[in-house]
Write a protein that holds these residues in place. Structure first.
Motif, PDB file in Angstrom:
ATOM      1  N   ILE A 505       0.961  -1.289   0.212  1.00 64.12           N
ATOM      2  CA  ILE A 505      -0.016   0.037   0.122  1.00 64.12           C
ATOM      3  C   ILE A 505       0.967   1.206  -0.079  1.00 64.12           C
ATOM      4  CG2 ILE A 505      -0.223   0.462   2.568  1.00 64.12           C
ATOM      5  CD1 ILE A 505      -3.422   0.697   1.957  1.00 64.12           C
ATOM      6  N   GLY A 506       2.051   1.124  -0.070  1.00 64.47           N
ATOM      7  CA  GLY A 506       2.967   2.295  -0.056  1.00 64.47           C
ATOM      8  C   GLY A 506       3.061   3.279  -1.255  1.00 64.47           C
ATOM      9  N   GLY A 507       2.161   2.756  -2.376  1.00 69.19           N
ATOM     10  CA  GLY A 507       1.987   3.556  -3.446  1.00 69.19           C
ATOM     11  C   GLY A 507       3.063   3.115  -4.495  1.00 69.19           C
ATOM     12  N   PHE A 508       2.589   3.403  -5.786  1.00 67.50           N
ATOM     13  CA  PHE A 508       3.422   3.381  -6.934  1.00 67.50           C
ATOM     14  C   PHE A 508       4.761   3.838  -7.148  1.00 67.50           C
ATOM     15  CE2 PHE A 508       3.284   2.896 -11.725  1.00 67.50           C
ATOM     16  CZ  PHE A 508       3.758   1.481 -11.927  1.00 67.50           C
ATOM     17  N   PRO A 509       4.885   5.113  -6.573  1.00 64.88           N
ATOM     18  CA  PRO A 509       6.254   5.889  -6.990  1.00 64.88           C
ATOM     19  C   PRO A 509       7.144   5.209  -6.064  1.00 64.88           C
ATOM     20  CG  PRO A 509       4.334   7.542  -6.934  1.00 64.88           C
ATOM     21  CD  PRO A 509       3.752   6.215  -6.475  1.00 64.88           C
ATOM     22  N   ALA A 510       6.683   5.372  -4.676  1.00 61.95           N
ATOM     23  CA  ALA A 510       7.773   4.658  -3.723  1.00 61.95           C
ATOM     24  C   ALA A 510       8.138   3.398  -3.947  1.00 61.95           C
ATOM     25  CB  ALA A 510       6.852   4.636  -2.601  1.00 61.95           C
ATOM     26  N   TYR A 511       7.231   2.564  -4.474  1.00 57.96           N
ATOM     27  CA  TYR A 511       7.415   1.043  -4.954  1.00 57.96           C
ATOM     28  C   TYR A 511       8.577   0.919  -6.075  1.00 57.96           C
ATOM     29  CZ  TYR A 511       7.046  -3.645  -6.546  1.00 57.96           C
ATOM     30  OH  TYR A 511       7.207  -4.964  -6.746  1.00 57.96           O
ATOM     31  N   ILE A 512       8.221   1.776  -7.052  1.00 59.98           N
ATOM     32  CA  ILE A 512       9.259   2.171  -8.388  1.00 59.98           C
ATOM     33  C   ILE A 512      10.653   2.381  -7.868  1.00 59.98           C
ATOM     34  CG2 ILE A 512       9.882   3.239 -10.370  1.00 59.98           C
ATOM     35  CD1 ILE A 512       6.855   3.387 -10.792  1.00 59.98           C
ATOM     36  N   GLU A 513      10.595   3.324  -6.898  1.00 61.26           N
ATOM     37  CA  GLU A 513      11.891   3.929  -6.358  1.00 61.26           C
ATOM     38  C   GLU A 513      12.632   2.666  -5.527  1.00 61.26           C
ATOM     39  OE1 GLU A 513      13.004   6.930  -3.022  1.00 61.26           O
ATOM     40  OE2 GLU A 513      11.415   7.666  -4.594  1.00 61.26           O
ATOM     41  N   ARG A 514      12.214   1.965  -4.934  1.00 62.78           N
ATOM     42  CA  ARG A 514      12.571   0.822  -4.173  1.00 62.78           C
ATOM     43  C   ARG A 514      13.208  -0.399  -5.114  1.00 62.78           C
ATOM     44  NH1 ARG A 514      12.576  -1.554   1.141  1.00 62.78           N
ATOM     45  NH2 ARG A 514      14.067  -3.261   0.744  1.00 62.78           N
ATOM     46  N   CYS A 515      12.388  -0.619  -6.129  1.00 61.39           N
ATOM     47  CA  CYS A 515      12.803  -1.600  -7.191  1.00 61.39           C
ATOM     48  C   CYS A 515      13.994  -1.035  -7.911  1.00 61.39           C
ATOM     49  CB  CYS A 515      11.521  -1.926  -8.205  1.00 61.39           C
ATOM     50  SG  CYS A 515      10.384  -2.746  -7.457  1.00 61.39           S
ATOM     51  N   GLU A 516      14.157   0.059  -8.059  1.00 59.82           N
ATOM     52  CA  GLU A 516      14.942   0.719  -8.956  1.00 59.82           C
ATOM     53  C   GLU A 516      16.381   0.645  -8.183  1.00 59.82           C
ATOM     54  OE1 GLU A 516      13.925   4.498 -10.676  1.00 59.82           O
ATOM     55  OE2 GLU A 516      12.675   3.156 -12.342  1.00 59.82           O
ATOM     56  N   ALA A 517      16.223   1.094  -6.651  1.00 61.35           N
ATOM     57  CA  ALA A 517      17.240   0.924  -5.660  1.00 61.35           C
ATOM     58  C   ALA A 517      17.982  -0.325  -5.696  1.00 61.35           C
ATOM     59  CB  ALA A 517      16.682   1.629  -4.325  1.00 61.35           C
ATOM     60  N   VAL A 518      17.257  -1.431  -5.676  1.00 63.32           N
ATOM     61  CA  VAL A 518      17.853  -2.707  -5.466  1.00 63.32           C
ATOM     62  C   VAL A 518      18.606  -3.055  -6.946  1.00 63.32           C
ATOM     63  CG1 VAL A 518      16.886  -5.068  -5.813  1.00 63.32           C
ATOM     64  CG2 VAL A 518      15.538  -3.624  -3.993  1.00 63.32           C
ATOM     65  N   VAL A 519      18.236  -2.527  -7.694  1.00 56.98           N
ATOM     66  CA  VAL A 519      19.002  -3.080  -9.073  1.00 56.98           C
ATOM     67  C   VAL A 519      20.402  -2.045  -9.198  1.00 56.98           C
ATOM     68  CG1 VAL A 519      19.039  -2.801 -11.623  1.00 56.98           C
ATOM     69  CG2 VAL A 519      16.926  -3.371 -10.647  1.00 56.98           C
ATOM     70  N   LYS A 520      20.184  -0.795  -8.758  1.00 53.15           N
ATOM     71  CA  LYS A 520      21.246   0.075  -8.655  1.00 53.15           C
ATOM     72  C   LYS A 520      22.236  -0.435  -7.488  1.00 53.15           C
ATOM     73  CE  LYS A 520      21.406   5.080  -9.063  1.00 53.15           C
ATOM     74  NZ  LYS A 520      20.512   6.094  -8.725  1.00 53.15           N
ATOM     75  N   ASN A 521      21.834  -1.068  -6.589  1.00 51.18           N
ATOM     76  CA  ASN A 521      22.739  -1.433  -5.488  1.00 51.18           C
ATOM     77  C   ASN A 521      23.047  -2.875  -5.774  1.00 51.18           C
ATOM     78  OD1 ASN A 521      22.560   0.785  -4.155  1.00 51.18           O
ATOM     79  ND2 ASN A 521      20.838   0.171  -2.925  1.00 51.18           N
ATOM     80  N   GLY A 522      23.162  -3.219  -7.168  1.00 52.16           N
ATOM     81  CA  GLY A 522      23.700  -4.569  -7.750  1.00 52.16           C
ATOM     82  C   GLY A 522      22.798  -5.793  -7.225  1.00 52.16           C
ATOM     83  N   TYR A 523      21.495  -5.775  -7.424  1.00 54.27           N
ATOM     84  CA  TYR A 523      20.234  -6.518  -6.968  1.00 54.27           C
ATOM     85  C   TYR A 523      20.706  -7.097  -5.620  1.00 54.27           C
ATOM     86  CZ  TYR A 523      18.734  -6.598 -11.545  1.00 54.27           C
ATOM     87  OH  TYR A 523      18.180  -6.060 -12.898  1.00 54.27           O
ATOM     88  N   GLU A 524      20.517  -5.854  -4.910  1.00 60.09           N
ATOM     89  CA  GLU A 524      20.429  -5.884  -3.242  1.00 60.09           C
ATOM     90  C   GLU A 524      19.439  -6.992  -2.823  1.00 60.09           C
ATOM     91  OE1 GLU A 524      19.381  -2.166  -1.691  1.00 60.09           O
ATOM     92  OE2 GLU A 524      20.064  -2.637   0.202  1.00 60.09           O
ATOM     93  N   GLY A 525      19.766  -7.751  -2.035  1.00 60.38           N
ATOM     94  CA  GLY A 525      18.739  -8.759  -1.324  1.00 60.38           C
ATOM     95  C   GLY A 525      18.865 -10.153  -2.274  1.00 60.38           C
ATOM     96  N   PHE A 526      19.445 -10.140  -3.512  1.00 61.29           N
ATOM     97  CA  PHE A 526      19.793 -11.329  -4.133  1.00 61.29           C
ATOM     98  C   PHE A 526      20.843 -11.988  -4.004  1.00 61.29           C
ATOM     99  CE2 PHE A 526      15.907  -9.110  -6.099  1.00 61.29           C
ATOM    100  CZ  PHE A 526      15.125  -9.824  -6.505  1.00 61.29           C
ATOM    101  N   SER A 527      20.865 -13.226  -4.438  1.00 59.92           N
ATOM    102  CA  SER A 527      22.279 -13.764  -4.671  1.00 59.92           C
ATOM    103  C   SER A 527      22.430 -14.596  -5.826  1.00 59.92           C
ATOM    104  CB  SER A 527      22.776 -14.790  -3.680  1.00 59.92           C
ATOM    105  OG  SER A 527      21.919 -15.932  -3.422  1.00 59.92           O
ATOM    106  N   LEU A 528      23.311 -14.620  -6.694  1.00 62.92           N
ATOM    107  CA  LEU A 528      23.604 -15.168  -7.862  1.00 62.92           C
ATOM    108  C   LEU A 528      24.382 -16.569  -7.547  1.00 62.92           C
ATOM    109  CD1 LEU A 528      24.684 -12.542 -10.484  1.00 62.92           C
ATOM    110  CD2 LEU A 528      22.506 -13.338  -9.890  1.00 62.92           C
ATOM    111  N   SER A 529      24.294 -17.415  -8.373  1.00 63.78           N
ATOM    112  CA  SER A 529      24.966 -18.820  -8.510  1.00 63.78           C
ATOM    113  C   SER A 529      25.277 -19.170  -9.946  1.00 63.78           C
ATOM    114  CB  SER A 529      24.152 -20.235  -7.854  1.00 63.78           C
ATOM    115  OG  SER A 529      23.779 -19.799  -6.552  1.00 63.78           O
ATOM    116  N   PHE A 530      26.278 -19.854 -10.062  1.00 69.55           N
ATOM    117  CA  PHE A 530      26.854 -20.289 -11.519  1.00 69.55           C
ATOM    118  C   PHE A 530      26.818 -21.909 -11.567  1.00 69.55           C
ATOM    119  CE2 PHE A 530      28.057 -16.318  -9.983  1.00 69.55           C
ATOM    120  CZ  PHE A 530      28.047 -15.146 -10.784  1.00 69.55           C
TER     121      PHE A 530
END
Ligand code: NA7
Length: 530
Positions: A505-530
């Protein structure tokens, strides 16, 4: 191990169609599975009379292709279901989507293979395919809720569910009809059914707030102007919490003098549509402010409905906007007609369906046809219908026993390489679905491309990131009046479903900002495997 596909997409509604297009542009090999015979998702199934979108057509449309945006002509302020379905088909043709969609095929199972970093997807038509990634594009309101009222199979006439309406349509001329439910689907369809039927009995458990649509054919000059300024309009829409371009009055209802407050409500009422809830900024934050809007609507009901006792029964008692606001054409006025009756079933549940009709409040009601306008197992129902198994063979159902847990409404810990378009925990149903879908599709496509570009084969959200997001979604919901009533947002319409406020319920702009920040920070909160 060579995989059949890079990505399997489940569903060919607006989410699945754009996902296919976007992934193709990036050179991925994609297979879409779709239960229906055609594209359109929600708009393929919900063919009940009067079905329309409650967001204006020029806004409830894709923006990813300026050419598409320019060439398509909407004819009404609020598009009807047939028009939206035509649009979906136009998009499928224009982008040559059908060749990668397998229709009339329901995905039954998806299993993650930890060794191969891939999913195996099975269908009811015997398909068994492998793919690195799976994207669910199942829609938020796509698993119809058939109420567990005893005797449902005993009814000898036809039973129709608004969410799964016969494609050939239904002629109610001269028939007596019973309608269970007074949500958006009922509010749209009852006036239409009443035009044909000889008698309609509406069984109401909870009265709902609705505002007039004031639908009308679109003025060509207006359309020309919208088209000339589309990017600016889309930008304005994206900057509002619901992702809809309407004016939000930032004043508090309580801090506004009575006469001015009434003028604001009246102006929005006369304009019509969901913008009524944007009359003041605190309608969903403050009980007293909310009451001013609720009372305004109650007064409108009394103006329209001639019988004061009936007007009272049609007047909702809960917080306005707690359940999703409805948008109607002549709903209350329909009850002034002598052949339309309202039966209150709020005190006692409907006892049973009988061969001739139903029994409620100790009384038998008879009718030829039964309409179930009883909604959906929203947001999680369609996902849980598929046997989805992540790490260690753990099912999604097990993971979600206490309610849905996701990271950003896009991914889940323990379910690598799986993405959910407009999943629980994302703004989805609290926003204009089309921009929300586009934002998700673009984020997912970029993420999959990122994994490929790093030479990785697996991406997974961490439990910590997920927990933190789930906590944030809950906190945001708790701060508003929206979780104060028994709505489908909190799963209250489905017996036994965990009571958790599902959309963000935090609103579309705040949500977009959060999604973009995750990407900007190198997919923050995610891990990659090979
Ligand atoms: P909704 O909004 O979930 O409405 C369903 C209606 O059916 C609602 O009035 C329910 O009452 C009623 N209902 C459900 N089960 C029963 C039983 N067992 N007995 C009596 N009444 C019952 O679904 P819609 O399809 O109208 O709309 C869904 C969304 O689609 C809408 O919000 C828009 O976003 C588009 P309740 O309120 O639960 O007491």
């Amino acid at each position: 191990m060579s995989l059949d596909f890079d990505v399997v997409v489940i569903g060919a509604g607006f989410g699945g169609m754009y996902m296919l297009h976007r992934l193709r542009l990036k050179g991925f090999k994609v297979q879409v599975f779709e239960t229906g015979k055609g594209v359109g998702g929600t708009w393929y199934w919900n063919r009940y009379p009067g079905a329309r979108c409650d967001v204006e057509s020029v806004q409830y449309s894709y923006q990813f292709s300026p050419e598409l945006q320019q060439e398509w002509e909407w004819t009404e302020r609020y598009a009807t279901q047939p028009e939206i379905l035509r649009y979906a088909n136009h998009v499928a043709d224009r982008f040559d989507l059908r060749r990668d969609i397998k229709f009339e095929t329901r995905v039954t199972k998806a299993t993650f293979d930890e060794g191969a970093h891939a999913w195996t997807v099975e269908t009811d038509k015997g398909d068994r395919v492998t793919a690195r990634f799976v994207v669910t594009a199942l829609g938020c309101l796509s698993s119809p809720n058939t109420p567990r009222i005893p005797g449902l199979a005993d009814f000898k006439g036809p039973t129709y569910h608004t969410g799964n309406w016969p494609h050939e349509g239904v002629d109610f001329t001269g028939k007596t009809v019973g309608v269970i439910g007074t949500g958006s689907s009922a509010i749209q369809s009852i006036p239409m059914i009443a035009r044909q039927a000889s008698h309609v009995t509406v069984f109401q458990r909870t009265a709902n707030y609705t505002v007039p649509a004031h639908n009308k054919p679109l003025d060509p000059d207006h359309v020309r102007e919208v088209k000339a300024n589309y990017p600016a309009m889309r930008k304005r829409a994206k900057a509002t919490p619901p992702g809809i371009d309407f004016k939000i009055n930032m004043a508090s209802a309580m801090a506004t003098p009575e006469a001015e407050r009434q003028r604001e409500f009246q102006e929005r009422w006369d304009y019509g549509g969901l913008g009524f809830m944007a009359s003041f900024s605190d309608l969903l934050l403050n009980d007293e402010s909310n009451k001013t809007a609720a009372e305004f609507v109650h007064a409108k009901i009394r103006e329209v409905v001639k019988d004061p006792e009936l007007a009272d029964r049609l007047s909702p008692r809960n917080v306005i906007g707690c359940k999703r606001l409805c948008v109607d054409t002549g709903y209350w006025a329909t009850f002034n007609q002598p052949h339309v009756a309202l039966v209150d079933v709020s005190d006692q549940p409907i006892e049973r369906i009988t061969a001739e009709g139903l029994r409620a409040n100790g009384k038998d009601y008879t009718f030829d046809c039964l309409v179930l306008a009883t909604g959906f197992d929203a947001m999680t129902g369609a996902l849980l219908r598929i046997d989805i198994r992540g790490r260690d063979g753990r099912s999604l159902e097990e993971k979600w026993t206490e309610g849905p847990k996701t990271y950003l409404g896009l991914t889940m810990a323990g379910f690598p390489n799986l993405f959910t378009i407009t999943g629980p925990g994302s703004p989805s149903v609290l926003t204009n679905m089309l921009p929300s879908i586009e934002q998700h599709v673009e984020w997912i496509a970029d993420c999959i491309e990122y994994v490929r570009s790093r030479g990785a084969t697996l991406i997974e959200a961490s439990r910590d990131a997920e927990e933190a997001w789930v906590g944030h979604v809950g906190e945001a919901a708790g701060a508003t009046l929206r979780s104060s009533c028994s709505s489908w947002y909190i799963g209250a319409n489905i017996p036994g479903k965990p009571r958790v406020f599902m959309p963000y319920i935090g609103g579309f702009p705040a949500y977009i900002e959060r999604c973009e920040a995750v990407v900007k920070n190198g997919y923050e909160g995610f891990s990659l495997s090979f």
